[in-house]
Design a protein around this motif. Structure first.
Motif, short mmCIF file in Angstrom:
data_model
loop_
_atom_site.label_atom_id
_atom_site.label_comp_id
_atom_site.label_asym_id
_atom_site.label_seq_id
_atom_site.Cartn_x
_atom_site.Cartn_y
_atom_site.Cartn_z
N LYS A 57 -10.60 9.32 4.53
CA LYS A 57 -9.46 10.01 3.90
C LYS A 57 -9.13 11.30 4.64
O LYS A 57 -8.23 12.02 4.24
N HIS B 105 -1.16 7.28 2.92
CA HIS B 105 -1.95 8.44 2.53
C HIS B 105 -1.78 9.58 3.54
O HIS B 105 -1.74 10.75 3.17
N GLU C 109 -3.53 3.74 1.65
CA GLU C 109 -4.34 3.66 0.43
C GLU C 109 -4.03 2.36 -0.30
O GLU C 109 -2.87 2.07 -0.61
N ASP D 135 -7.15 -0.34 -4.87
CA ASP D 135 -8.44 0.11 -5.42
C ASP D 135 -8.86 1.45 -4.84
O ASP D 135 -10.04 1.82 -4.92
N SER D 136 -7.90 2.17 -4.23
CA SER D 136 -8.11 3.50 -3.66
C SER D 136 -8.91 3.51 -2.35
O SER D 136 -9.22 4.59 -1.84
N GLN D 137 -9.25 2.35 -1.83
CA GLN D 137 -9.87 2.31 -0.51
C GLN D 137 -8.84 2.71 0.55
O GLN D 137 -7.64 2.51 0.37
N ILE D 138 -9.33 3.29 1.64
CA ILE D 138 -8.46 3.73 2.72
C ILE D 138 -8.73 2.89 3.98
O ILE D 138 -9.89 2.68 4.36
N SER E 6 0.84 -1.19 0.00
CA SER E 6 0.00 0.00 0.00
C SER E 6 0.88 1.24 0.00
O SER E 6 2.11 1.15 0.06
N THR E 7 0.25 2.41 -0.04
CA THR E 7 0.98 3.67 0.09
C THR E 7 0.42 4.41 1.31
O THR E 7 -0.77 4.30 1.63
#
Length: 363
Positions: A362, A85, A100, A103-106, A82-83
């Motif tokens: 986010k 955020h 993140e 699939d851009s979910q946090i 992951s990265t």
């Protein structure tokens, strides 16, 4: 994970949406089998395992010991990291991470360092609180996580990644992992079991340093016991009677307290390991002397330990934390009733990283 990881996950209706299974979560045996499928010698599996779990490789192109041409050929195969955020640091050194996913979910995970004498010495232990779902379907009234609803289960690599992320950011080996973040672990049992295995065998964290927390899902504790793991089971009780538990935990309506405790007793019989009962103290709600006596009656003769957690505030509800005198009175009653008990004052309160404050956001 199967013995042949990274087989494409093909969507028969839309082949363009086919995905590759990330490498993270695979064992050295599985990675060795995979590299041989790619025409590489088996020993590269051990190298790959070391670079993923010990050196923190985020891409196959980072692995300098691999032939350059082969790295280019497999560059698109994901490791599954992951990265970060966002990260928030509390005064006590606890760090909350918003991670993140692909699939851009946090999701949220928390790194909790334990310091030496007087809180001023070197870090001696590092605990990670990991999430198992994006959001949570349990909707406990006092917990921030369920307020945002439930989106999906986390995959094995998404669980293991949280531990590696914290380990890298702190530059210190993780010593303990608690499955107490976003989500209900026993609603994602298959991936949780695989993650426990990977954290133990691949990352190198002792089984007895791993804790799985559940609010209680019918038959799942019994099923979990059949694996005879040496991990700690923590059950979120939070009330000593059925009526009060239903007010705090909606799922309790379908899974009565008596049935839950019966299943916990079976867990002790099957595994030989005690159960930890988590009990969040809410001022004037479940912290009265009669509640302590009821709790003691529930657990008398039980191989267990009660972990009392003074409530950590969230914006959506107006529950209050009991004062120290009320907390100590509750402790004293349990001790008088021969119930093993301790109080856990949550870390990371100022960063909204304490128990019950995590949410998928986010912000």
């Amino acid at each position: 994970m199967s013995a042949t990881p990274l087989v494409s996950q093909v969507d028969s209706h839309n082949p363009e949406k086919s995905e590759l299974i990330p490498l993270l979560g695979a064992s050295v045996v599985e990675l060795s089998a995979w590299v041989q499928q790619q025409g590489q010698p088996a020993y590269r599996g051990k190298q790959l395992h070391e670079w993923i779990y010990q050196k923190g490789a985020r891409s196959l192109s980072d692995i300098s010991v691999f032939p350059k041409q082969w790295r280019a050929e497999v560059a698109e195969i994901p490791i599954g990291r992951s990265t970060i955020h966002h990260r928030a640091v509390a005064p006590d050194g606890t760090i909350k991470y918003l991670l993140e996913l692909a699939d851009s979910q946090i999701i949220e995970t928390v790194g909790i360092p334990t310091f030496g004498e007087g809180g001023k010495g070197p870090k001696s232990r590092l605990t990670v609180c990991v999430s198992t779902q994006v959001g949570c379907p349990m909707a406990c009234d006092f917990c921030a996580t369920g307020k945002g609803g439930y989106k999906r289960n986390l995959a094995v690599h998404e669980i293991v990644d949280q531990v590696l992320t914290v380990q890298e950011d702190f530059q210190q080996r993780v010593s303990n992992v608690v499955f107490m973040g976003l989500g209900e672990p026993l609603l994602n049992t298959e991936n949780v079991l695989a993650a426990l295995k990977s954290l133990n065998q691949d990352v190198g964290i002792g089984a007895r340093s791993l804790t799985v927390s559940t609010v209680g899902i019918r038959d799942r504790i019994r099923q979990f016991a059949q694996h005879h793991l040496q991990v700690t089971l923590a059950v979120s009780l939070h009330a000593p009677n059925q009526a009060l538990r239903e007010k705090l935990i909606p799922s309790a309506r379908a899974y009565p307290l008596e049935d839950l405790l019966t299943e916990c007793r079976e867990y002790v019989e099957i595994t030989g390991r005690r159960v930890t009962f988590e009990y969040i103290l809410l001022a004037g709600v479940n912290d009265l002397p009669e509640h302590a006596l009821q709790l003691a009656k529930c657990l008398r003769g039980f191989q267990s330990h009660v972990n009392l957690i003074p409530y950590n505030p969230i914006e959506e509800v107006d529950y209050k934390r009991p004062n120290r005198d009320h907390i100590q009175a509750f402790v004293n009653i349990l001790k008088q009733q021969q119930i093993a008990v301790s109080v856990r004052y949550s870390r990371g309160l100022e960063a909204d990283a304490a128990c019950g404050q995590l949410r998928a956001s986010k912000n």
